[in-house]
Design an enzyme around this catalytic site. Structure first.
Site, mmCIF file in Angstrom:
data_model
loop_
_atom_site.group_PDB
_atom_site.id
_atom_site.type_symbol
_atom_site.label_atom_id
_atom_site.label_comp_id
_atom_site.label_asym_id
_atom_site.label_seq_id
_atom_site.Cartn_x
_atom_site.Cartn_y
_atom_site.Cartn_z
ATOM 1 N N TYR A 107 0.858 -1.185 0.000
ATOM 2 C CA TYR A 107 0.000 0.000 0.000
ATOM 3 C C TYR A 107 0.890 1.229 0.000
ATOM 4 C CZ TYR A 107 -2.972 3.689 1.994
ATOM 5 O OH TYR A 107 -3.637 4.851 2.218
ATOM 6 N N GLU A 195 -3.631 7.243 -4.007
ATOM 7 C CA GLU A 195 -3.458 5.989 -3.271
ATOM 8 C C GLU A 195 -3.378 4.805 -4.237
ATOM 9 O OE1 GLU A 195 -5.996 4.831 0.417
ATOM 10 O OE2 GLU A 195 -6.761 3.622 -1.228
#
Ligand code: GDP
Ligand code: MN
Length: 387
Positions: A107, A195
């Site tokens: 991530y 993101e």
């Protein structure tokens, strides 16, 4: 303005972040046709604003055309729901992408840390799940780096982050370039959030952005006007849509009841202009805030939009030049409005700034009505609208 995954990935490609090969499809036929032409294993992903599509049943796999067609049919029109979105969101389009063989999911995101007033790069090796969940259960798995905006992003910081977050070694080589691209995107496009979750390490050793979440600051869309048309939350009405279509913000154009079209640079000046028109006994048909630049092309589109309102019987353009040279602004207006298929209505122009006198001469020579003050401009416009 929140982007859908396929739009976020388009921006990723612009900054050199690898994404899976694929196509954005708005119909079952398009999705199936793409798979027919490109045999292989595909993932068919619902394009919605809400997150957690996987858990909501919005992500499906297909190994041939028949499967592709069947999952596309199942997904298009479906209402995806989860705990955060109990009302749900309807799927209107799909992203059909090459299925990647996942070895590992990481991530990475960049947001503005309001307390630190700096962009924060957040990395964890626990990709594929909610970062909030990771933060709650295993905060030590999250590594953060605050970028000093004066210095910018330094590739070695990404290398340090990869180690600190214990990303598998396969990520290390590609990671600085990916984070660098993400930072460029964040800054250049005025994002509030970028993101990648998951950032996939494939079984063949590639590092690929498998998902994309991008939220742009509405006040920064002007940097890339083409993105105005990417809006998904949808302008509430036709006027807002029209403003977005010419590259302005949703609230830059409003229709009113009168007969004088108003273009001004800045909302405050626009309000003042409408007051001046009212004081002169008239009323504005609409108001368009053309923003800072006022380049010829935008002047032309703005004029076309404002005069497309049949109520408009006179136009008042009120430009506060400041340090912009008045003669250049005037030249721009004349060039923008010359010829073409623009509707002809009497046009009053008030501009201030350096060389404003020269500017007025240029406007007068082109048959426009230059004025020195806002009140004078309002009076002229009211007269011409009656005339
Ligand atoms: P989200 O649930 O809305 O965040 O959608 P994602 O694009 O992140 O997909 C959710 C999950 O589906 C991922 O975490 C993966 O586990 C899985 N997934 C998505 N694309 C692929 C793919 O190409 N290959 C494989 N094996 N799994 C995938
Ligand atoms: Mn995701």
């Amino acid at each position: 303005m929140k982007l859908m995954e396929y739009q976020g990935k388009e921006l990723f490609r612009r900054v050199g972040i690898p994404t899976p090969r694929g196509v954005h499809a708005t119909t079952v036929q398009d999705a199936a046709a793409f798979i027919a032409q490109n045999p292989g294993s595909w993932v068919v992903k619902s394009q919605v604003m809400m997150g957690g599509r996987g858990k909501a049943g919005g992500i499906k796999f297909a190994n041939d055309v028949a499967q592709g067609e069947s999952v596309a049919r199942e997904l298009i029109g479906k209402i995806l729901k989860n705990d955060q979105n109990p009302a749900g969101e309807q799927v209107k389009s799909l992203l059909v992408e090459e299925k990647v063989q996942i070895a590992s999911e990481a991530y990475v995101s960049i947001t503005i840390d309001r307390a630190a007033k700096k962009p924060a790069i957040i990395v964890t090796s626990q990709g594929g799940m909610d970062v909030e969940e990771v933060a709650a259960h295993d905060p030590s798995a999250i590594s953060t780096y605050w970028v000093d905006p004066a210095i910018g992003f330094q590739p070695f910081e990404a290398r340090r982050l990869a180690f600190a977050a214990k990303l598998p070694a396969g990520y290390h080589k590609a990671f600085p370039k990916i984070v660098g691209g993400l930072y460029t995107l964040f800054m250049d496009y005025g994002a509030n959030l970028v993101e990648i979750n998951p950032l996939v390490l494939t079984k063949t050793g590639e590092v690929i952005a498998s998902d994309a979440k991008v939220e742009l600051d509405d006040n920064a869309i002007y940097k890339h006007p083409e993105l105005g048309a990417w809006r998904n939350d949808g302008p509430a009405d036709e006027d807002q849509a029209a403003a977005v279509a010419i590259g302005l913000g949703m609230s830059n154009y409003a229709k009113l009841d009168g007969d004088i079209g108003v273009i001004a640079n800045g909302a405050g000046l626009g309000m003042g202009t409408m007051d001046a028109i009212r004081n002169a006994g008239g009323s504005a048909a609409n108001f368009l805030d053309i923003g800072g630049g006022a380049q010829a092309e935008l002047v032309k589109k703005s004029y076309a939009l404002v005069t497309s309102d049949p109520k408009v019987r006179a136009m008042f353009i009120n430009i506060f030049g400041g340090i912009t040279r008045g003669d250049q602004v005037a030249q721009g207006i004349v060039e923008a409005l010359q010829g073409g298929d623009l509707r002809e209505v009497p046009l009053v122009v008030r501009l201030t700034g350096t060389n404003e006198k020269e500017g007025r001469e240029i406007l007068a020579a082109a048959g426009m009505h230059p004025v020195e003050t806002m009140d004078e401009g309002a009076r002229r416009a009211v007269e011409l609208a009656k005339g």
